[in-house]
Structures are given as C-alpha cells and as structure tokens.
Scaffold this active site. Sequence first.
Site, PDB file in Angstrom:
ATOM      1  N   ARG A  76      -3.898  -9.898   4.752  1.00 41.71           N
ATOM      2  CA  ARG A  76      -4.274 -10.016   3.330  1.00 41.71           C
ATOM      3  C   ARG A  76      -3.084  -9.541   2.493  1.00 41.71           C
ATOM      4  O   ARG A  76      -2.704  -8.381   2.586  1.00 41.71           O
ATOM      5  CB  ARG A  76      -5.515  -9.145   3.087  1.00 41.71           C
ATOM      6  CG  ARG A  76      -6.060  -9.173   1.678  1.00 41.71           C
ATOM      7  CD  ARG A  76      -7.264  -8.244   1.554  1.00 41.71           C
ATOM      8  NE  ARG A  76      -7.817  -8.263   0.220  1.00 41.71           N
ATOM      9  CZ  ARG A  76      -7.332  -7.547  -0.795  1.00 41.71           C
ATOM     10  NH1 ARG A  76      -6.297  -6.759  -0.624  1.00 41.71           N
ATOM     11  NH2 ARG A  76      -7.901  -7.631  -1.988  1.00 41.71           N
TER      12      ARG A  76
ATOM     13  N   LYS B 121       0.818  -1.224   0.000  1.00 39.55           N
ATOM     14  CA  LYS B 121       0.000   0.000   0.000  1.00 39.55           C
ATOM     15  C   LYS B 121       0.848   1.269   0.000  1.00 39.55           C
ATOM     16  O   LYS B 121       2.018   1.266   0.354  1.00 39.55           O
ATOM     17  CB  LYS B 121      -1.000  -0.038   1.148  1.00 39.55           C
ATOM     18  CG  LYS B 121      -2.115  -1.032   0.795  1.00 39.55           C
ATOM     19  CD  LYS B 121      -3.376  -0.863   1.549  1.00 39.55           C
ATOM     20  CE  LYS B 121      -4.430  -1.809   0.949  1.00 39.55           C
ATOM     21  NZ  LYS B 121      -5.478  -2.142   1.870  1.00 39.55           N
TER      22      LYS B 121
END
Length: 292
Positions: free
Chosen positions: A270, A236
């Site tokens: 995840r 991210k």
Amino acid sequence: MRSAGSSGSSRRPFELKLRSRVMALEGRARVMGVLNITPDSFSDGGRYLDPAEAERRALRLESEGADLLDVGGESTRPGARPVSAREELRRVLPVLKRLKGRIGVPLSIDTTKYDVASAAFDHGVEILNDITALGSDRRIARLVARMGAAVVLMHMRGRPKTMQLDTRYTDVVREVRDHLRGAAHRALEAGIGTGRIVLDPGFGFGKDASQNLELLSRLEEFATLGHPLLVGVSRKSFIGHLLGEPVDRRLHGSIGAAVVAAIKGARIVRVHDVLAHRQALALVEAAGERRP
Ligand code: HH2
C-alpha cells in the site's frame, strides 16, 4: 538476505476473490495506491478534499500502474481524532460516485464503520480495508460476507488515538501473527470465504521504530498463516526515524522497505508513490525469475 522467492511465500500463488472479479496474486507484488480524502492524513492531508482533485489523483495513480486504489476518509495517524460516519461519508461518497465507471482497477474502502462500508459497497467498492480487523462493529463482518467482498484484516493495538502509549511486546512477530490468525478465524466464521481474506501486520500501528523493523525483517514468518499479506510502510515514521528524514523525504526509504517486504512474501504493498514502487517491484520480480 535471501534472494527473491527463496522464502517460498513470495512464489506461492494466491487468488483474491473480489465482488466482481478474481485478482491473481502471483508474480510481481501488487501496488495499492492510497487516496486520502482527509484534512489531516500524516503525509498528504488536505490535498484531495475537492472531489475533482481526488478524481484526478485516482486517475493518475491508475495511469502510473496502481493495481488497486484504497480510498479513505479518516486519518488513522497516531493521535488522530476519530470522525463521525456522517463526516466520513461526506468526504468519500462524492469521490466514489465520480470514480464509478471511470476507474478500471478495483477500489477498497479504508474504514472501520458499518455505514461507510455499506455505502461504499453500494457504489461498487470491492474490498473493505479495516485497520481494526472487523473489531469495531459486530455487523461489519456479516456485511462483507453478504456482499461477497474481500477484506484486509490489519493488526493494531488499541486505537489510533492511544496506540503509541503502550508498545510493549514479548515477541512482536509472534503476538501480531497470533492476533491475525484469530482475526482470520473470526472472518471465516462470519462467512467470509478463505479466498477473500488478506492479512496485514499494521506497520506503525502500536509499534515503535525497532518493532516495525523487526516485523519487516521477519515478514516471512507470516507465511504460515496461509493468507496473502499486505504491507503498508509508505512514508511511515519508522523510516523517517531511521533516516532522519521528514515525511516528504521518505520515498527512497519507502521503496527500500517495500522491496524487502515483497522479497519476504508481501503480495500487496500500500503506497502513496505508485510509479516509483511499481518500477522497483518489477525489478524484484524480474530478478526473482532469473533464479535457477
Ligand atoms: N496505513 C495507514 C492507513 N491505512 N491500512 C492498512 N491495511 N495498512 C496500513 O499500513 C495502513 C492502512 C496510514 O497511512 P495513510 O492512509 O497515508 O495515513 P492516514 O491514516 O493519516 O490517512
């Protein structure tokens, strides 16, 4: 930082009830491998649009040690344009059909749409991963309850198209936690059993880089919610922001963040890079067990 398990929450045994089985969430944090069947996902868009390619990817993630696979047909990156249910189904259904009987680990569907969730359940999917925490369609909570599925309820402010426009919080941890408490309450009211709910602070969804780091550093404060936590930090932008690295060079930072999350109580991470995370998390677990 305190050592593995010292927050208490990482040692707390949870059982996650799925449609066909029960998953013990104790010991090593579980690894949820990401399978994006989209042209525009922020890190792997366009790579698995061919169902045969997607199937190969799923089998590879499973062989690398994924405990779960999360299948998605719509990108939710900041600024992403929504796609229709029809288009999402066109992307994910051929892949779910191929995976049936070939994949041993439970599948989740990353969607906010009733029709997509419903079709996915018809094809054996066990978990709904809903970034809107059941907020986009009033029918979807009842569907999950009826199916006996598990659900991931994630915090997001607004929708992906606009979520980075206003990222002001007085106390990001408190506000995200209150939001998740409300979402879990609504899920219980809709008939989804308590052992079927997973909560997720939603890293990158309507938070700036320093707020994402604050969520990570105070993750143990979510333990009071009483449900297992899922964390999605893989590749991210807050990691890229910190390290000054583009999306294809964020593996090491992602592992660092996942390790911190696991130590602070995340029960599922995840990730896109399954093998690397699986090995790092095995170390977290082994070191935690050596504590007197
Ligand atoms: N992050 C993404 C998508 N779905 N679901 C949960 N529960 N938690 C997350 O942090 C999360 C999520 C974004 O990652 P990715 O799927 O790789 O990208 P894109 O949305 O562009 O497909």
